[in-house]
Design a protein around this motif. Structure first.
Motif, PDB file in Angstrom:
ATOM      1  N   ASN A  95       0.847  -1.194   0.000  1.00  0.00           N
ATOM      2  CA  ASN A  95       0.000   0.000   0.000  1.00  0.00           C
ATOM      3  C   ASN A  95       0.885   1.248   0.000  1.00  0.00           C
ATOM      4  O   ASN A  95       2.115   1.155  -0.112  1.00  0.00           O
ATOM      5  CB  ASN A  95      -0.949  -0.011   1.195  1.00  0.00           C
ATOM      6  N   ALA A  96       0.271   2.414   0.162  1.00  0.00           N
ATOM      7  CA  ALA A  96       1.049   3.656   0.094  1.00  0.00           C
ATOM      8  C   ALA A  96       2.101   3.724   1.197  1.00  0.00           C
ATOM      9  O   ALA A  96       3.253   4.101   0.954  1.00  0.00           O
ATOM     10  CB  ALA A  96       0.114   4.859   0.170  1.00  0.00           C
ATOM     11  N   GLY A  97       1.713   3.353   2.413  1.00  0.00           N
ATOM     12  CA  GLY A  97       2.672   3.386   3.509  1.00  0.00           C
ATOM     13  C   GLY A  97       3.823   2.422   3.296  1.00  0.00           C
ATOM     14  O   GLY A  97       4.985   2.743   3.577  1.00  0.00           O
ATOM     15  N   GLY A  98       3.505   1.230   2.782  1.00  0.00           N
ATOM     16  CA  GLY A  98       4.558   0.263   2.500  1.00  0.00           C
ATOM     17  C   GLY A  98       5.481   0.738   1.397  1.00  0.00           C
ATOM     18  O   GLY A  98       6.699   0.503   1.437  1.00  0.00           O
ATOM     19  N   ALA A  99       4.909   1.407   0.395  1.00  0.00           N
ATOM     20  CA  ALA A  99       5.735   1.951  -0.685  1.00  0.00           C
ATOM     21  C   ALA A  99       6.696   3.005  -0.151  1.00  0.00           C
ATOM     22  O   ALA A  99       7.865   3.062  -0.550  1.00  0.00           O
ATOM     23  CB  ALA A  99       4.840   2.542  -1.772  1.00  0.00           C
ATOM     24  N   VAL A 100       6.209   3.827   0.761  1.00  0.00           N
ATOM     25  CA  VAL A 100       7.079   4.839   1.369  1.00  0.00           C
ATOM     26  C   VAL A 100       8.248   4.165   2.079  1.00  0.00           C
ATOM     27  O   VAL A 100       9.404   4.587   1.955  1.00  0.00           O
ATOM     28  CB  VAL A 100       6.279   5.721   2.346  1.00  0.00           C
ATOM     29  N   ASP A 101       7.965   3.095   2.812  1.00  0.00           N
ATOM     30  CA  ASP A 101       9.036   2.380   3.515  1.00  0.00           C
ATOM     31  C   ASP A 101      10.068   1.827   2.535  1.00  0.00           C
ATOM     32  O   ASP A 101      11.280   1.904   2.779  1.00  0.00           O
ATOM     33  CB  ASP A 101       8.451   1.239   4.345  1.00  0.00           C
ATOM     34  N   LEU A 102       9.598   1.249   1.431  1.00  0.00           N
ATOM     35  CA  LEU A 102      10.517   0.714   0.430  1.00  0.00           C
ATOM     36  C   LEU A 102      11.389   1.818  -0.163  1.00  0.00           C
ATOM     37  O   LEU A 102      12.601   1.645  -0.346  1.00  0.00           O
ATOM     38  CB  LEU A 102       9.732   0.022  -0.686  1.00  0.00           C
ATOM     39  N   LEU A 103      10.783   2.943  -0.446  1.00  0.00           N
ATOM     40  CA  LEU A 103      11.513   4.053  -1.061  1.00  0.00           C
ATOM     41  C   LEU A 103      12.524   4.667  -0.096  1.00  0.00           C
ATOM     42  O   LEU A 103      13.653   4.993  -0.474  1.00  0.00           O
ATOM     43  CB  LEU A 103      10.524   5.116  -1.544  1.00  0.00           C
ATOM     44  N   LYS A 104      12.130   4.814   1.154  1.00  0.00           N
ATOM     45  CA  LYS A 104      13.029   5.400   2.152  1.00  0.00           C
ATOM     46  C   LYS A 104      14.248   4.522   2.404  1.00  0.00           C
ATOM     47  O   LYS A 104      15.302   5.017   2.810  1.00  0.00           O
ATOM     48  CB  LYS A 104      12.277   5.630   3.464  1.00  0.00           C
ATOM     49  N   ALA A 105      14.097   3.220   2.179  1.00  0.00           N
ATOM     50  CA  ALA A 105      15.197   2.293   2.444  1.00  0.00           C
ATOM     51  C   ALA A 105      16.267   2.320   1.360  1.00  0.00           C
ATOM     52  O   ALA A 105      17.331   1.716   1.521  1.00  0.00           O
ATOM     53  CB  ALA A 105      14.645   0.872   2.583  1.00  0.00           C
ATOM     54  N   GLN A 106      16.004   3.014   0.264  1.00  0.00           N
ATOM     55  CA  GLN A 106      16.926   3.009  -0.864  1.00  0.00           C
ATOM     56  C   GLN A 106      17.988   4.101  -0.736  1.00  0.00           C
ATOM     57  O   GLN A 106      17.684   5.230  -0.343  1.00  0.00           O
ATOM     58  CB  GLN A 106      16.164   3.209  -2.177  1.00  0.00           C
ATOM     59  N   ALA A 107      19.203   3.754  -1.100  1.00  0.00           N
ATOM     60  CA  ALA A 107      20.268   4.757  -1.178  1.00  0.00           C
ATOM     61  C   ALA A 107      20.326   5.368  -2.572  1.00  0.00           C
ATOM     62  O   ALA A 107      20.986   6.375  -2.795  1.00  0.00           O
ATOM     63  CB  ALA A 107      21.612   4.115  -0.831  1.00  0.00           C
ATOM     64  N   ARG A 108      19.618   4.740  -3.507  1.00  0.00           N
ATOM     65  CA  ARG A 108      19.622   5.187  -4.904  1.00  0.00           C
ATOM     66  C   ARG A 108      18.468   6.152  -5.167  1.00  0.00           C
ATOM     67  O   ARG A 108      17.510   6.198  -4.398  1.00  0.00           O
ATOM     68  CB  ARG A 108      19.477   3.971  -5.822  1.00  0.00           C
TER      69      ARG A 108
END
Length: 250
Positions: A95-108
């Protein structure tokens, strides 16, 4: 200041300039400033975008136009597809919150890809993405406007980064809290008038009734102005005002 790298928002082949403008407005409300538009039907710039952007372009949203979705996401290391339809692809779905978590975890560098108004994202576009984001919409009517879809994600992004609401944590428009002395004075004033009116009956219940009243008042988190207003109202009920005023011995 939060140093989390923000994702870019990519609109794939958007048809209406109005939706581009509304998406920019939605983004900036939650701190997102990088908007890419891939192969917009009516080209770019598009005057139709300006009214619904409500000044977002001038206030900080940067718009870059590309000839294709592939070009718009070429420099991104992680990309999330926004779609309401299952695609049968082996990708994380969140969902949107999970997508935010995935994006925040990226260094790229990262991005979120939104489809156009008529057909959404094609399977080829989704295949370019690392994960799929979907919203818990009504299964019988999964039909968000493009800019509405953008604002759902933008809100989740702003909330996850701890952005306070516009009035959160402030006392805007609220007077100073009443002191304990002011509250006690209000209690005693009110209770004295209730006693005069014969409210406390039977007499042995007076302490309990008084505590109940005080507890109810305390929960109100009164301001000094509210205490003064209430005491004025009690006085008016007790002796009247103006021509209705009565004279009491006390």
């Amino acid at each position: 200041m939060n140093k989390t790298r923000q994702p870019v928002i990519i609109l794939a082949e958007p048809q209406l300039g109005e939706n581009i403008g509304a998406s920019a407005r939605a983004m900036l409300n939650f701190g997102l400033t990088e908007l890419r538009i891939a192969a917009p039907r009516d080209g770019w710039p598009n005057p139709a975008a300006e009214p619904l952007a409500a000044g977002a372009f001038e206030a900080g949203v940067n718009v870059t136009a590309f000839d294709s979705v592939e070009a718009a996401c070429a420099d991104l290391g992680y990309l999330v597809a926004a779609t309401a339809r299952p695609r049968g692809m082996e990708k994380p779905v969140t969902n949107a919150g999970g997508a935010v978590d995935l994006l925040k975890a990226q260094a790229r560098p990262t991005g979120v890809l939104f489809g156009n108004e008529a057909q959404g994202l094609s399977n080829d576009h989704v295949a370019l993405c690392d994960a799929i984001m979907t919203y818990p919409v009504n299964k019988a009517f999964a039909s968000l406007n493009l800019s509405q879809a953008v604002i759902v994600f933008a809100h989740a992004w702003g909330e996850a980064l701890g952005q306070a609401g516009r009035f959160e944590g402030t006392d805007a428009g609220v007077g100073d809290p009443a002191s304990r002395e002011e509250l006690i004075g209000m209690f005693e004033h009110f209770e004295a008038e209730l006693e005069r009116a014969g409210y406390f009956y039977p007499p042995d219940k007076t302490p309990l009734m008084t505590r109940n009243l005080r507890n109810a008042f305390i929960r109100g988190q009164w301001t000094s102005q509210e205490v003064r207003t209430f005491r004025g109202a009690v006085k008016a009920l007790a002796i009247g005002r103006g021509k209705a005023r009565i004279v009491r011995d006390d």
